[in-house]
Design an enzyme around this catalytic site. Structure first.
Site, mmCIF file in Angstrom:
data_model
loop_
_atom_site.group_PDB
_atom_site.id
_atom_site.type_symbol
_atom_site.label_atom_id
_atom_site.label_comp_id
_atom_site.label_asym_id
_atom_site.label_seq_id
_atom_site.Cartn_x
_atom_site.Cartn_y
_atom_site.Cartn_z
ATOM 1 N N HIS A 139 -8.349 -2.663 -4.700
ATOM 2 C CA HIS A 139 -7.119 -3.580 -5.018
ATOM 3 C C HIS A 139 -7.168 -4.857 -3.734
ATOM 4 O O HIS A 139 -5.637 -4.829 -2.962
ATOM 5 C CB HIS A 139 -5.638 -2.760 -4.716
ATOM 6 C CG HIS A 139 -5.082 -1.461 -5.980
ATOM 7 N ND1 HIS A 139 -6.239 -2.461 -7.786
ATOM 8 C CD2 HIS A 139 -4.875 -0.877 -6.294
ATOM 9 C CE1 HIS A 139 -5.449 -1.482 -8.243
ATOM 10 N NE2 HIS A 139 -4.993 -0.762 -7.346
ATOM 11 N N HIS A 160 0.637 -5.368 -10.729
ATOM 12 C CA HIS A 160 0.353 -3.172 -10.886
ATOM 13 C C HIS A 160 2.181 -3.121 -11.200
ATOM 14 O O HIS A 160 2.800 -1.753 -9.861
ATOM 15 C CB HIS A 160 0.121 -3.175 -9.492
ATOM 16 C CG HIS A 160 -0.582 -1.424 -9.350
ATOM 17 N ND1 HIS A 160 0.284 -0.878 -9.199
ATOM 18 C CD2 HIS A 160 -1.844 -1.023 -9.101
ATOM 19 C CE1 HIS A 160 -0.845 0.723 -9.334
ATOM 20 N NE2 HIS A 160 -2.117 -0.492 -9.056
ATOM 21 N N GLU A 188 -2.102 -1.949 -16.362
ATOM 22 C CA GLU A 188 -3.531 -3.394 -16.052
ATOM 23 C C GLU A 188 -4.293 -3.487 -16.059
ATOM 24 O O GLU A 188 -5.435 -2.836 -16.726
ATOM 25 C CB GLU A 188 -3.381 -2.774 -13.841
ATOM 26 C CG GLU A 188 -2.899 -2.002 -13.209
ATOM 27 C CD GLU A 188 -3.737 -0.653 -12.552
ATOM 28 O OE1 GLU A 188 -4.296 -1.592 -11.128
ATOM 29 O OE2 GLU A 188 -2.958 0.855 -12.805
HETATM 30 C C1 BGC Z 1 -5.655 3.239 -9.515
HETATM 31 C C2 BGC Z 1 -5.306 4.438 -8.940
HETATM 32 C C3 BGC Z 1 -4.301 4.304 -7.894
HETATM 33 C C4 BGC Z 1 -3.410 3.135 -7.572
HETATM 34 C C5 BGC Z 1 -2.433 3.060 -7.005
HETATM 35 C C6 BGC Z 1 -4.417 2.236 -9.747
HETATM 36 O O1 BGC Z 1 -4.388 1.194 -10.239
HETATM 37 O O2 BGC Z 1 -6.243 2.982 -10.462
HETATM 38 O O3 BGC Z 1 -6.600 5.539 -8.355
HETATM 39 O O4 BGC Z 1 -3.902 5.508 -7.167
HETATM 40 O O5 BGC Z 1 -3.432 1.864 -8.310
HETATM 41 O O6 BGC Z 1 -3.155 2.816 -5.952
#
Ligand code: BGC
Length: 384
Positions: free
Chosen positions: A135, A209, A346
């Site tokens: 991310h 998110h 997402e």
């Molecule tokens: C991911 C997860 C992660 C979450 C929070 C999601 O987009 O796929 O593995 O724990 O984000 O970071």
């Protein structure tokens, strides 16, 4: 009625009608308001914008991380509830959280070992998720303070957020100019338009998110939500949640949501991918042509009747069922976010695409334009 009085009544009625008509046509009861939301430790002012349509559907968005702080959608009886996780003030977000409601960039999802090579040049990113990059790194777009201005949209109040990500930020090449526009339409949609340009070749994958719970945030787990996903295939992962490169048919697996199924029905199935993801934490390869806005998913919460549709131009979508939530975070209204109390959808390119030549490209070059759209549409429905 005497003639004079009649003329007066007709004139008054005409006046009233002409005053009301434009309001109905333009939806003048929809609006955008602004209030202070706090200051970052560096002293930057952060604002909260609230976009409301004439039906009372409303989204609050902060310039910190472009975070959707709240989203109020009606149930079958017209009662609104806030359907996303969040905090009441900036301090809540500054203390740290797993990306509640945030704009994710430069790269949503994982890049293996935080490394990739582009045009023969090797780049090294932060490893903030075990040995992998997740991310956008340690200080991604979710922690940036975005510039805000009201955008001119035809179909509702619209907030344009922009951010200039400097060359080398979190290890990524190129100065990247990013604009994310949130528009709240009269059709109870939250539309997100993403736009970016660069001055050097780079990679990017922007998403939002938000954690949804259509019964209302903090109101129990999401296992009873009934989901349909428009995908014949998904990308299986290894133990670090990095795709193996395979595009596996969902047919005959717990990942098959082509017909409506409750999230909880197969979330503990004896399946290697379910075990690796601790539930659903997987990228679905959406059917239909990427680049055209098409249905990605539909989610119904049976007791409230709230129905959310996700439409996107993106090639894929991550379904994450809040498997890492553990009740240590308390959000708006004192609600505790426990295991699987929220799910994320997402919209994105596939994880680790910079290292997977077989996946659709995530490279943006000078002169090129990154442009994607995702729409979260709210209505109500009955159990299928
Ligand atoms: C991911 C997860 C992660 C979450 C929070 C999601 O987009 O796929 O593995 O724990 O984000 O970071």
């Amino acid at each position: 009625m005497p003639q004079k009085a009649l003329i007066f009544v007709v004139a008054l009625a005409t006046l009233l009608l002409s005053a009301c008509a434009p309001a109905q046509r333009t939806g003048a009861t929809s609006k955008m308001t602004q209030q202070p939301f706090g200051k970052t430790p560096a002293g930057e002012d952060v604002a909260l914008y609230t976009l409301t349509n004439s039906k009372g559907f409303a989204a609050a968005i902060t310039t910190f991380g472009g975070i959707v702080v709240s989203l109020k959608a009606p149930d079958r009886a017209g009662r609104a509830a806030d359907v996303v996780f969040g905090f009441e003030n900036l301090e809540g977000y500054l203390k740290g959280h797993p990306y509640f409601g945030a704009i994710i960039g430069r790269y949503g999802n994982r890049i293996a070992k935080g490394r990739f090579t582009l045009d023969g040049v090797a780049y090294k990113l932060a490893q903030n998720n075990g040995e992998n990059h997740l991310h956008g790194g340690i200080s991604g777009f979710d922690k940036a303070v975005w510039k805000a201005r009201e955008a001119a949209a035809q179909d509702g109040p619209s907030l344009e957020l922009s951010y200039l990500s400097q060359d080398g930020e979190e290890g990524y090449p190129g100065n990247l100019a990013v604009t994310v526009t949130y528009t709240l339409t009269e059709a109870n949609e939250l539309r997100i338009d993403y736009l970016a340009t660069t001055d050097q070749p780079t990679v990017l994958n922007l998403t939002n998110h938000s954690y949804f719970n259509l019964a209302g945030q903090g109101e129990g787990d999401i296992l009873g939500h009934v989901v349909t996903i428009n995908a014949d295939r998904f990308t299986p992962v290894d133990a670090g949640l990095i795709p193996t490169g395979e595009l596996r048919p969902v047919e005959g697996t717990p990942f098959d949501f082509r017909q409506p199924r409750a999230i909880g029905e197969r979330i503990s199935a004896p399946d290697e991918q379910i075990r690796l993801g601790l539930g659903y934490d997987h990228n679905y390869v959406l059917n239909g042509a990427a680049g055209t806005l098409r249905l990605a998913a539909r989610v119904l919460e049976p007791s409230s009747g709230r129905l959310m549709e996700v439409h996107t131009t993106e090639p894929a979508m991550q379904l994450y069922t809040g498997n890492f939530l553990d009740g240590t975070l308390t959000g708006k209204g004192g609600k505790v976010y426990r295991h699987r109390y929220g799910f994320c959808m997402e919209t994105q390119h596939y994880p680790d695409s910079p290292n997977q030549p077989g996946f659709p490209s995530v490279v943006l070059r000078p002169g090129g334009r990154y442009q994607t759209t995702t729409v979260y549409k709210f209505s109500t429905g009955e159990r299928p």
